[in-house]
Design a protein around this motif. Structure first.
Motif, PDB file in Angstrom:
ATOM      1  N   UNK A 166       1.507   5.209 -12.300  1.00 51.75           N
ATOM      2  CA  UNK A 166       0.852   5.567 -10.894  1.00 51.75           C
ATOM      3  C   UNK A 166       2.260   5.831 -10.149  1.00 51.75           C
ATOM      4  N   UNK A 167       3.132   4.836 -10.071  1.00 52.39           N
ATOM      5  CA  UNK A 167       4.236   5.251  -9.150  1.00 52.39           C
ATOM      6  C   UNK A 167       4.910   6.744  -9.401  1.00 52.39           C
ATOM      7  N   UNK A 168       4.998   6.718 -10.922  1.00 55.16           N
ATOM      8  CA  UNK A 168       5.823   8.161 -11.115  1.00 55.16           C
ATOM      9  C   UNK A 168       4.723   9.325 -10.777  1.00 55.16           C
ATOM     10  N   UNK A 169       3.414   9.202 -10.716  1.00 57.82           N
ATOM     11  CA  UNK A 169       2.575  10.416 -10.394  1.00 57.82           C
ATOM     12  C   UNK A 169       2.158  10.350  -8.790  1.00 57.82           C
ATOM     13  N   UNK A 170       2.005   9.294  -8.019  1.00 54.11           N
ATOM     14  CA  UNK A 170       1.748   9.081  -6.666  1.00 54.11           C
ATOM     15  C   UNK A 170       2.503   8.592  -5.759  1.00 54.11           C
ATOM     16  N   UNK A 171       3.832   7.975  -6.248  1.00 55.17           N
ATOM     17  CA  UNK A 171       4.597   7.375  -5.488  1.00 55.17           C
ATOM     18  C   UNK A 171       5.213   8.162  -4.317  1.00 55.17           C
ATOM     19  N   UNK A 172       5.410   9.231  -4.551  1.00 55.30           N
ATOM     20  CA  UNK A 172       5.742  10.227  -3.448  1.00 55.30           C
ATOM     21  C   UNK A 172       5.002  10.290  -2.334  1.00 55.30           C
ATOM     22  N   UNK A 173       3.771  10.222  -2.674  1.00 53.13           N
ATOM     23  CA  UNK A 173       2.745  10.452  -1.648  1.00 53.13           C
ATOM     24  C   UNK A 173       2.729   8.964  -0.631  1.00 53.13           C
ATOM     25  N   UNK A 174       2.893   7.893  -1.226  1.00 49.86           N
ATOM     26  CA  UNK A 174       2.967   6.856  -0.408  1.00 49.86           C
ATOM     27  C   UNK A 174       4.309   6.872   0.222  1.00 49.86           C
ATOM     28  N   UNK A 175       5.419   7.381  -0.231  1.00 49.06           N
ATOM     29  CA  UNK A 175       6.623   7.624   0.328  1.00 49.06           C
ATOM     30  C   UNK A 175       6.444   8.267   1.478  1.00 49.06           C
ATOM     31  N   UNK A 176       5.626   9.444   1.379  1.00 51.37           N
ATOM     32  CA  UNK A 176       5.271  10.382   2.580  1.00 51.37           C
ATOM     33  C   UNK A 176       4.942   9.726   3.578  1.00 51.37           C
ATOM     34  N   UNK A 177       3.660   9.007   3.233  1.00 59.87           N
ATOM     35  CA  UNK A 177       2.870   7.966   4.313  1.00 59.87           C
ATOM     36  C   UNK A 177       3.799   7.121   5.065  1.00 59.87           C
ATOM     37  N   UNK A 178       4.740   6.371   4.294  1.00 63.36           N
ATOM     38  CA  UNK A 178       5.691   5.410   4.887  1.00 63.36           C
ATOM     39  C   UNK A 178       6.622   6.088   5.857  1.00 63.36           C
ATOM     40  N   UNK A 179       7.263   6.982   5.294  1.00 62.80           N
ATOM     41  CA  UNK A 179       8.392   7.873   6.118  1.00 62.80           C
ATOM     42  C   UNK A 179       7.759   8.527   7.380  1.00 62.80           C
ATOM     43  N   UNK A 180       6.795   9.004   7.316  1.00 64.92           N
ATOM     44  CA  UNK A 180       6.177   9.640   8.428  1.00 64.92           C
ATOM     45  C   UNK A 180       4.961   8.990   9.157  1.00 64.92           C
ATOM     46  N   UNK A 181       5.186   7.405   8.863  1.00 68.88           N
ATOM     47  CA  UNK A 181       4.394   6.474   9.586  1.00 68.88           C
ATOM     48  C   UNK A 181       2.837   6.763   9.783  1.00 68.88           C
ATOM     49  N   UNK A 182       2.086   7.160   8.935  1.00 69.80           N
ATOM     50  CA  UNK A 182       0.849   7.430   9.059  1.00 69.80           C
ATOM     51  C   UNK A 182      -0.087   6.230   8.994  1.00 69.80           C
ATOM     52  N   UNK A 183      -1.230   6.583   9.582  1.00 69.70           N
ATOM     53  CA  UNK A 183      -2.235   5.308   9.692  1.00 69.70           C
ATOM     54  C   UNK A 183      -3.387   5.620   8.468  1.00 69.70           C
ATOM     55  N   UNK A 184      -3.497   6.826   8.355  1.00 70.04           N
ATOM     56  CA  UNK A 184      -4.500   6.883   7.424  1.00 70.04           C
ATOM     57  C   UNK A 184      -4.262   8.136   6.573  1.00 70.04           C
ATOM     58  N   UNK A 185      -4.991   8.262   5.479  1.00 67.90           N
ATOM     59  CA  UNK A 185      -4.862   9.676   4.621  1.00 67.90           C
ATOM     60  C   UNK A 185      -6.192  10.175   4.569  1.00 67.90           C
ATOM     61  N   UNK A 186      -6.165  11.511   4.103  1.00 69.47           N
ATOM     62  CA  UNK A 186      -7.305  12.174   4.075  1.00 69.47           C
ATOM     63  C   UNK A 186      -7.264  12.967   2.861  1.00 69.47           C
ATOM     64  N   UNK A 187      -8.253  12.594   1.716  1.00 69.01           N
ATOM     65  CA  UNK A 187      -7.771  13.602   0.476  1.00 69.01           C
ATOM     66  C   UNK A 187      -8.960  14.384   0.577  1.00 69.01           C
ATOM     67  N   UNK A 188      -8.679  15.640   0.537  1.00 71.98           N
ATOM     68  CA  UNK A 188      -9.442  17.006   0.892  1.00 71.98           C
ATOM     69  C   UNK A 188      -9.494  17.779  -0.406  1.00 71.98           C
ATOM     70  N   UNK A 189     -10.499  17.349  -1.201  1.00 75.41           N
ATOM     71  CA  UNK A 189     -10.717  17.873  -2.615  1.00 75.41           C
ATOM     72  C   UNK A 189     -11.409  18.967  -2.644  1.00 75.41           C
ATOM     73  N   UNK A 190     -10.889  20.415  -3.016  1.00 75.79           N
ATOM     74  CA  UNK A 190     -11.758  21.585  -3.244  1.00 75.79           C
ATOM     75  C   UNK A 190     -12.446  21.403  -4.410  1.00 75.79           C
ATOM     76  N   UNK A 191     -14.090  21.416  -4.132  1.00 77.54           N
ATOM     77  CA  UNK A 191     -15.027  21.191  -5.258  1.00 77.54           C
ATOM     78  C   UNK A 191     -14.570  22.211  -6.585  1.00 77.54           C
ATOM     79  N   UNK A 192     -14.657  21.529  -7.754  1.00 74.87           N
ATOM     80  CA  UNK A 192     -14.574  22.346  -9.201  1.00 74.87           C
ATOM     81  C   UNK A 192     -13.020  22.394  -9.381  1.00 74.87           C
ATOM     82  N   UNK A 193     -12.190  21.852  -8.677  1.00 75.21           N
ATOM     83  CA  UNK A 193     -10.768  21.951  -8.778  1.00 75.21           C
ATOM     84  C   UNK A 193     -10.372  20.709  -9.670  1.00 75.21           C
ATOM     85  N   UNK A 194     -10.498  20.712 -10.979  1.00 76.09           N
ATOM     86  CA  UNK A 194     -10.703  19.552 -11.857  1.00 76.09           C
ATOM     87  C   UNK A 194      -9.661  18.796 -11.923  1.00 76.09           C
TER      88      UNK A 194
END
Ligand code: SF4
Ligand code: SF4
Lengths: 444, 380
Positions: B305-333
């Motif tokens: 999981x860290x290998x796949x998504x750790x960078x997103x968490x790092x972004x969130x921490x580095x840019x000091x975010x309070x929340x994340x929005x996952x915007x998934x385009x339908x049918x994008x498997x």
């Protein structure tokens, strides 16, 4: 029990079987799941990856969750799995095979037991997962998602099909073959490590050659049946009979099965034994997986004088003669896949199509309409499968450029019955058959 | 008057093709490409202008006659523009095998959207040493084919120079991104998307010039944005500001993204050392963090999981975010399969998540307003 409770549904769900071979498939499938549970052998969950031979050689029992999902759909017990996967965040447009597989694993993890309503005793516990990028993205992403529920090592690999335009260039051929070979070697190493034993290359060689024979029989039987008038082997039977080729290839049983199928079809063709008393309309199932949840719909069409004489979806790739100089079994395997891909790509290229085939020939339906004397084509849009849905309109347009053959689109899903509206399908089929009748009269 | 910096970006955003068309009238060739994977460096090195193909949020009026509605609305929107002739100024197209939706649209594009040149680039899904080798070879074939089409020999020197220019471009985009770090940020998420899209529509040297102007301008800003909840947006091809603007209109600031028209496109550089084709293969296959590329698990589930998504968490921490929005385009498997795990992962790291799935049209985006407001209220 189930059958006693819901007789009409069960009757409506499955299609009648026209050949003895098709009747045998259910037993083979049941045994596939049963042996994985009862025999003391390692089990792998595998996506159809064109390399079942390796599992047979390593004495591993492969279980194919995609096949299992289809089984759940035919038995109409897929809903609780689908519901569970969706509750865990998987969109209702992700492959319904995947949703069934993920829901199954989630329920299993929760209770520690195989879900009691799982048909055929359920899928046995795997010691490894194997997926690939062949055919669609779901095939490696879904298995990656399994890691949410199963703590089981996963190996995924690439097997890109030859690119249509440059496939013949020696450097490109070498590029693809080398890559496919290395990727398969990776799989072998992964299995060796998991199993703590080495591949027996002589045994693999024997199995690969047996598989080659089976592929050849499969191909010849299907083509012979498609050409035959009257047709002894309608699409609903061929939607059953691909199962050993996909999920048991390399086993002696699969070879016996295809020998039997070949003999049976040949006998019927030689003796002009068809399925319907009169084939008023010959149809091609030209795209999209069948509605596993309601295969009985084929009978509805047949009762109106129309027969699906062929399906161009689960299609044997035209087998290649592998030169004797290639003695390494893995190389033989890669060579045959590449050559089969080239044949499909070549055909596509003749039609002016240029993409990489990725083993799904865009030109498939066009390949068969003339040769198999087809009066109309039906294609199925699947809400949850891009792999077998994208390109159908294009295929219709290509057909229209070459002939005025009518094409009907129906829409639902391979497993998710919530996307299926029977009244709508029946209305569409009725109208389509009327069109065919009008054309027939006009032509007569 | 010649527009500068942000104004120049905005005007390009509103009419992306203006400069490319102008250059074409002066004899330059414009090479279209779709998705993040075709190396733009090869196009620049061949003397052509790389031009990113995108869609639009406007209703799709013609593509439905060519593509099924049960597939990625972004790809459908691109084809819609293509069949309407809006990409007629593009001389050629490089089409990568990135996902099923794109791969399967190649032939259709080729059949119905007229260009003088088409190239299909197989991109492996795995990232093993053999995959990089395979991809580098594919890039070599692409290079040869671009040479033939452009009539320009792509020497190592030319390619190394192009890599340098594109690295600069990425560095400038990152510099601009870092101006989103202060609270309030100096540049909004919607403006950032405009700049990224603008930079994808003109020659790299000009884009670098525009970025330098923009950075200087943004640094000087006195009328900065308002403070608000700081958000991260995760998703794929958001090629319009409408969605990001919606969140910003609700009072939040989108301060970092993980999007194709965003950091995914510029976060990692191409190594300037060694064989340039190998460097390109390493960067494009290895460093673009898109779920379409399979990364072998380095060990435990957590490591995977860290290998796949750790960078997103790092972004969130580095840019000091309070929340994340996952915007998934339908049918994008590939995104659909990862999204539930991304959500769990970020939530476990203490970042609240709103997971949206969408058909990517103006009407559907508008419909999210209440959910976004509710999410923001929850974060307050
Ligand atoms: S081809 Fe379709 S049905 Fe098969 S695994 Fe892929 S998405 Fe699922
Ligand atoms: S948004 Fe997803 S499906 Fe659409 S083009 Fe991008 S990766 Fe492919």
């Amino acid at each position: 029990m189930e059958q006693e409770k819901r007789p009409e549904e069960v009757k409506k769900t499955s299609a009648r079987k026209w050949t003895e071979s098709a009747k045998k498939v259910r037993g083979l499938v049941a045994n596939m799941y049963l042996r994985a549970i009862t025999e003391d052998k390692p089990v792998a969950w595998v996506m159809f990856t064109l390399c079942n031979e390796l599992f047979v050689a390593m004495d591993v029992l492969p279980v194919y969750p995609e096949n299992y999902a289809g089984l759940c759909a035919t038995k109409r017990v897929g809903d609780p799995f689908i519901d569970r996967a969706e509750a865990d965040g998987y969109s209702n447009v992700t492959c319904s095979y995947a949703r069934i597989g993920l829901g199954y694993s989630a329920l299993w993890r929760d209770t520690g037991e195989i879900p009691p309503f799982a048909p055929d005793g359920g899928m046995a516990r795997p010691i490894m997962l194997v997926g690939s990028s062949l055919v669609c993205d779901t095939r490696y992403k879904w298995f990656q998602a399994f890691s949410r529920y199963l703590d089981v090592p996963y190996y995924a690999f690439d097997m890109p099909g030859p690119p249509a335009v440059t496939a013949h260039r020696p450097d490109v051929r070498e590029q693809y073959m080398k890559y496919n070979l290395t990727q398969l070697h990776g799989l072998v190493s992964f299995m060796e490590e998991r199993l703590g034993k080495k591949m027996d290359w002589d045994k693999l060689d024997e199995i690969v050659r047996r598989a080659e024979k089976s592929y050849r029989l499969w191909y010849d039987a299907y083509m012979m049946a498609g050409r035959a008038v009257p047709c002894p082997f309608p699409a609903e039977d061929s939607f059953r009979c691909f199962v050993p080729a996909f999920f048991m290839i390399g086993e002696q049983e699969a070879l016996d099965f295809y020998q039997g199928l070949y003999d049976e079809i040949k006998y019927k063709v030689d003796n002009k034994i068809g399925s319907l008393p009169e084939e008023r309309y010959r149809l091609l199932w030209g795209g999209g997986l069948p509605p596993w949840h309601t295969m009985g719909i084929f009978n509805y069409v047949e009762d109106r004088g129309a027969l699906f004489v062929f399906q161009s979806v689960y299609l044997p790739l035209n087998p290649a003669d592998i030169p004797d100089r290639i003695t390494n079994p893995l190389e033989r395997l890669v060579y045959s896949r590449y050559e089969m891909g080239i044949r499909r790509a070549e055909h596509d290229r003749k039609l002016g199509l240029f993409g990489a085939c990725n083993f799904v020939g865009l030109g498939n339906p066009l390949l068969f309409v003339d040769e198999f004397k087809v009066d109309g084509v039906v294609m199925h849009w699947l809400r949850s499968c891009r792999g077998a849905t994208i390109g159908q309109i294009y295929q219709k347009r290509l057909l229209a450029e070459r002939s005025n053959l009518p094409v009907l689109f129906v829409e639902s899903d391979m497993c998710d019955i919530r996307d299926y509206f029977e009244a709508d399908w029946k209305m569409k089929f009725d109208a389509f058959l009327e069109t065919l009748e009008t054309r027939k009269r006009a032509g007569a | 008057m010649v527009k500068k910096g942000l104004e120049w970006a905005k005007s390009l955003y509103q009419d992306r093709a203006q400069r490319a068309k102008e250059l074409r009238n002066h004899g330059k060739k414009v090479m279209g490409y779709i998705c993040c994977y075709p190396p733009t460096e090869l196009i620049t090195a061949s003397g052509m202008v790389p031009y990113r193909i995108t869609g639009t949020l406007e209703p799709i009026t013609e593509a439905d006659a060519y593509l099924e509605t049960l597939m990625c609305p972004y790809v459908r929107a691109c084809l819609d523009l293509g069949v309407k002739g809006r990409y007629d100024f593009v001389d050629g197209i490089i089409w990568p095998h990135t996902c099923d939706n794109i791969q399967k649209t190649y032939d259709i594009w080729k059949h119905y959207v007229p260009h003088s040149y088409y190239h299909y680039l197989d991109v492996p899904h795995m990232s093993d040493p053999s995959s990089f080798e395979f991809f580098a070879k594919g890039l070599d074939v692409l290079k040869e084919s671009l040479e033939e089409f452009s009539g320009v020999k792509i020497t190592d020197e030319r390619l190394t120079e192009a890599i340098g220019l594109h690295n600069q471009n990425r560095a400038l985009l990152r510099e601009l991104t870092y101006l989103r770090k202060p609270d309030p940020p100096l540049i909004s998420g919607a403006e950032m998307t405009q700049v990224v899209l603008a930079a994808m529509s003109i020659p790299v040297e000009e884009a670098n010039h525009m970025l330098r102007e923009t950075i200087a301008e943004v640094k000087e800003r006195k009328d900065g944005l308002k403070q608000g909840l700081r958000l991260l947006v995760y998703g794929s091809e958001i090629d319009d500001i409408a969605f990001i603007k919606l969140m910003e209109d609700c009072g939040a600031n989108v301060v970092i993204d993980d999007l194709c028209i965003g950091t995914r496109h510029y976060w990692k550089d191409v190594s300037a050392d060694g064989d340039p084709l190998v460097s390109l293969a390493n960067r494009y296959l290895g460093d673009i963090m898109c779920p379409r590329t399979f990364r072998r698990s380095p060990g435990s589930r957590q490591q995977d999981l860290d290998n796949r998504f750790g960078y997103i968490r790092d972004f969130a921490q580095e840019f000091d975010v309070q929340g994340a929005i996952l915007y998934i385009i339908r049918y994008c498997d590939t995104f659909e399969f990862d999204a539930p795990e991304v959500k769990d992962y970020l939530q476990e790291a203490g970042i609240p998540v709103l997971h949206l799935e969408d058909d990517y049209s103006l009407t559907s985006i508008g419909g999210f307003k209440t959910r976004i407001q509710a999410f923001l209220e929850m974060l307050e």
